[in-house]
Each structure stands twice: as C-alpha cells, then as structure tokens.
Design an enzyme around this catalytic site. Structure first.
Site, short mmCIF file in Angstrom:
data_model
loop_
_atom_site.label_atom_id
_atom_site.label_comp_id
_atom_site.label_asym_id
_atom_site.label_seq_id
_atom_site.Cartn_x
_atom_site.Cartn_y
_atom_site.Cartn_z
N ASN A 37 11.63 -21.25 17.95
CA ASN A 37 12.06 -21.06 19.33
C ASN A 37 12.02 -19.56 19.62
O ASN A 37 12.88 -18.82 19.16
CB ASN A 37 13.49 -21.62 19.47
CG ASN A 37 14.11 -21.31 20.83
OD1 ASN A 37 13.41 -20.86 21.75
ND2 ASN A 37 15.40 -21.54 20.95
N TRP A 38 11.00 -19.15 20.36
CA TRP A 38 10.84 -17.71 20.63
C TRP A 38 11.81 -17.19 21.68
O TRP A 38 11.89 -16.00 21.90
CB TRP A 38 9.40 -17.43 21.06
CG TRP A 38 8.41 -17.43 19.93
CD1 TRP A 38 8.67 -17.65 18.61
CD2 TRP A 38 7.00 -17.17 20.03
NE1 TRP A 38 7.52 -17.55 17.87
CE2 TRP A 38 6.47 -17.27 18.72
CE3 TRP A 38 6.13 -16.90 21.08
CZ2 TRP A 38 5.12 -17.08 18.45
CZ3 TRP A 38 4.78 -16.71 20.81
CH2 TRP A 38 4.29 -16.80 19.51
N LYS A 39 12.47 -18.09 22.39
CA LYS A 39 13.38 -17.69 23.47
C LYS A 39 12.61 -16.79 24.46
O LYS A 39 11.43 -17.01 24.67
CB LYS A 39 14.63 -17.02 22.89
CG LYS A 39 15.24 -17.89 21.79
CD LYS A 39 16.59 -17.48 21.35
CE LYS A 39 17.09 -18.45 20.28
NZ LYS A 39 18.43 -18.18 19.85
N HIS A 46 19.75 -26.55 24.68
CA HIS A 46 20.05 -25.43 23.79
C HIS A 46 21.37 -24.80 24.22
O HIS A 46 21.67 -24.71 25.40
CB HIS A 46 18.91 -24.41 23.85
CG HIS A 46 19.05 -23.37 22.77
ND1 HIS A 46 19.89 -22.30 22.90
CD2 HIS A 46 18.47 -23.27 21.55
CE1 HIS A 46 19.82 -21.57 21.80
NE2 HIS A 46 18.97 -22.14 20.96
N GLU A 102 22.31 -21.84 24.47
CA GLU A 102 22.20 -20.70 25.40
C GLU A 102 22.08 -21.21 26.84
O GLU A 102 22.61 -20.61 27.76
CB GLU A 102 21.00 -19.81 25.01
CG GLU A 102 21.35 -18.95 23.81
CD GLU A 102 20.16 -18.56 22.95
OE1 GLU A 102 19.01 -18.71 23.38
OE2 GLU A 102 20.41 -18.12 21.81
N GLU A 135 22.85 -27.37 15.96
CA GLU A 135 22.94 -25.92 15.99
C GLU A 135 24.36 -25.48 16.33
O GLU A 135 24.71 -25.39 17.52
CB GLU A 135 21.98 -25.35 17.04
CG GLU A 135 20.53 -25.66 16.79
CD GLU A 135 19.61 -24.59 17.40
OE1 GLU A 135 18.78 -24.06 16.67
OE2 GLU A 135 19.77 -24.27 18.59
N GLY A 170 21.91 -16.78 16.13
CA GLY A 170 21.66 -15.36 16.37
C GLY A 170 22.73 -14.44 15.80
O GLY A 170 22.79 -13.26 16.13
N SER A 179 20.58 -19.08 12.54
CA SER A 179 20.38 -18.02 11.54
C SER A 179 19.62 -18.48 10.30
O SER A 179 19.92 -18.06 9.18
CB SER A 179 21.73 -17.38 11.15
OG SER A 179 22.31 -16.76 12.28
N GLY A 212 15.12 -19.41 15.37
CA GLY A 212 15.01 -18.49 16.51
C GLY A 212 14.42 -17.16 16.06
O GLY A 212 13.21 -17.03 15.85
N GLY A 213 15.28 -16.19 15.86
CA GLY A 213 14.86 -14.81 15.55
C GLY A 213 13.79 -14.71 14.47
O GLY A 213 12.80 -13.98 14.63
P1 PGA Z 1 18.52 -18.09 15.46
O1 PGA Z 1 18.40 -19.06 16.70
O2 PGA Z 1 17.63 -18.64 14.37
O3 PGA Z 1 18.08 -16.75 15.94
O4 PGA Z 1 19.98 -18.12 15.03
C1 PGA Z 1 18.27 -20.44 16.53
C2 PGA Z 1 18.16 -21.12 17.87
O5 PGA Z 1 18.77 -20.64 18.82
O6 PGA Z 1 17.46 -22.14 18.01
#
Ligand code: PGA
Length: 253
Positions: free
Chosen positions: A9-11, A95, A97, A166, A172, A212, A233-234
């Site tokens: 997930n590149w956001k 998600h 966020e 999640e 993050g 993470s 994500g990251g």
């Molecule tokens: P993260 O994000 O790996 O940066 O913690 C995961 C996600 O939001 O899907």
C-alpha cells in the site's frame, strides 16, 4: 495451505516517474516467484502507467479507495468500474487512515465493499482496533463490529474478498503486533467469518496482517499457518525491500 499474499500500500507516495523506476527495479527481482500472490496499490495517478508496465506480469494492481456510485455528480471521486478499466483487480477498503482522517464509517465502508464486489474487484477490507481499545480489552469487540457492519447484506459465493487485520497502533509506528497477537486476532476474525458466511468460505478467505511489517519481521507472521500474508505500507516503497518480502512469502511454509 493457501499461498501467501504480499500486498503493498503506497498510500500518497510516488509520482509516475518513481513508480516506473520502482517497477523496473522490482520486476526482475520477483521474476522467479511463482507462489506468492503479489499486489501493488499505488495512488490513482499511477494506475494507468502501472497497468501498462505490468502487462503479462504476475504482479497485480490494486487501488486504495473507491466511491460506491458508478457515475454521476460526485466531484473528485473514482468508481469501481473506472478502477476495473484501469486494470485494477484489488481495492483497499476501510483502511484506518480513511476511517480516522476522512471519517469513513462502517456504513460507508459497507457501500464501498458492495460496489467493489459488484464490479468484480477483490476488496482488501481492513479492520483493526486503536491502542486505547486494546488497552480497554475491547479489541475483539471492535473488530467484530467492523466486520459485522462492513459485511452486512454481503454474500461472497463465487466472489472473493481479502481481509487485513491492521491494529491502528501498529500502522506506520514501527511497533508491530507480536505474531501471537496477530495470530490470535486473525483466528478470531476467521471465527466471525464462519458465523457470517460458513466454515468453507471462512477458510477460503485470505486474512493478512498489516502494521509496521518489514523484511526483518515478516517471517514471524508468514510462518503462522493462520496468517495468509501481509499488507505492507512504508516498507513497500523500496523495491529491494519489498522484493525481499515477496521472496520470503514465496518460501513461507
Ligand atoms: P505500515 O502501513 O506498514 O507503514 O505500518 C501498513 C498499512 O497502513 O497498510
């Protein structure tokens, strides 16, 4: 045992130049991977380019959001059929966020899940509790409510859905859930799915862990039979790191 899914997930990261550079570096690194299911979810603006770059590749494309109507006066929104036309097979829905920053409710998420399934997309439906909810011993209750409300009136016979557990406090933050906690919650989610659908369907649904995850900790999750992969994500922004994770997913027992 199901093959593992490694989804990135590149956001709101990477422009088209960066996406192209990523694919040029990443594709050869995973070219021999035949087992792991690889999904990349870039921003909307990269989808068309990525679709072209990934023709004939095993790497599948996903979006990070959609709007539930097919067309009309919904300024700024993108519909499920538009995503299909752009080569998407997957779409992340719910998600944390979007729940927290954009105020998405379970009701809205339910409409989005229905729209995705209707269009033939595979939703990656995210659920997870906050730190406070976990501290108050409400993690199961919160996740169950997200599942029940999100999946209301949804049948998935002949369709496919992926769930991502999640925990919000792990996203993050660099603080991942322990594999024991992730396995326990994913087992709980599967029992909720058994009740909602049936045992066969619940068994067939891939349930990922996210929060993470990186190349150094992914193996502890993937070695759990109950955990069908990771939503990253990251650490999915770096081609070499993400390829390393895919290769670990490839070999996970
Ligand atoms: P993260 O994000 O790996 O940066 O913690 C995961 C996600 O939001 O899907």
């Amino acid at each position: 045992m199901k093959n593992k899914m490694i989804a990135g997930n590149w956001k709101m990261n990477k422009n088209t130049w960066e996406a192209r550079a990523f694919i040029q570096e990443f594709s050869p690194l995973v070219e021999n991977c035949r087992e792991a299911e690889i999904v990349l979810c870039p921003p909307f603006t990269c989808l068309d380019l990525m679709n072209k770059l990934l023709q004939g590749s095993r790497i599948q494309l996903g979006a990070q959001n959609l709007f539930w109507e097919e067309r009309g006066a919904f300024t700024g929104e993108i519909s499920a059929p538009m995503l299909v036309e752009t080569g998407c097979r997957f779409v992340i829905i719910g998600h944390s966020e979007r729940r927290q920053i954009m105020g998405e409710t379970d009701f809205v998420i339910n409409k989005k899940l229905k729209a995705a399934l209707q269009a033939g997309l595979v939703p990656i439906f995210c659920v997870g509790e906050t730190l406070q909810e976990r501290k108050n011993d409400r993690a199961r209750e919160v996740v169950k409510e997200q599942l029940v409300k999100g999946l209301q009136d949804i049948q998935i016979e002949g369709r496919r859905i992926v769930i991502a557990y999640e925990p919000v406090w792990a996203i993050g933050t660099g603080v991942n859930a322990s594999s024991d906690d992730a396995r326990e919650m994913i087992g709980f989610i599967r029992s909720c799915l058994t009740r909602h659908f049936n045992a066969d369907t619940a068994r067939s649904v891939k349930i990922l862990y996210g929060g993470s995850v990186n190349k150094d900790n992914i193996t502890q999750f993937l070695k759990e039979e109950e955990i069908d992969g990771a939503l990253v994500g990251g650490a999915s922004l770096d081609a070499e790191d993400f390829a390393a994770m895919v290769r670990l997913g490839e070999n996970a027992e």
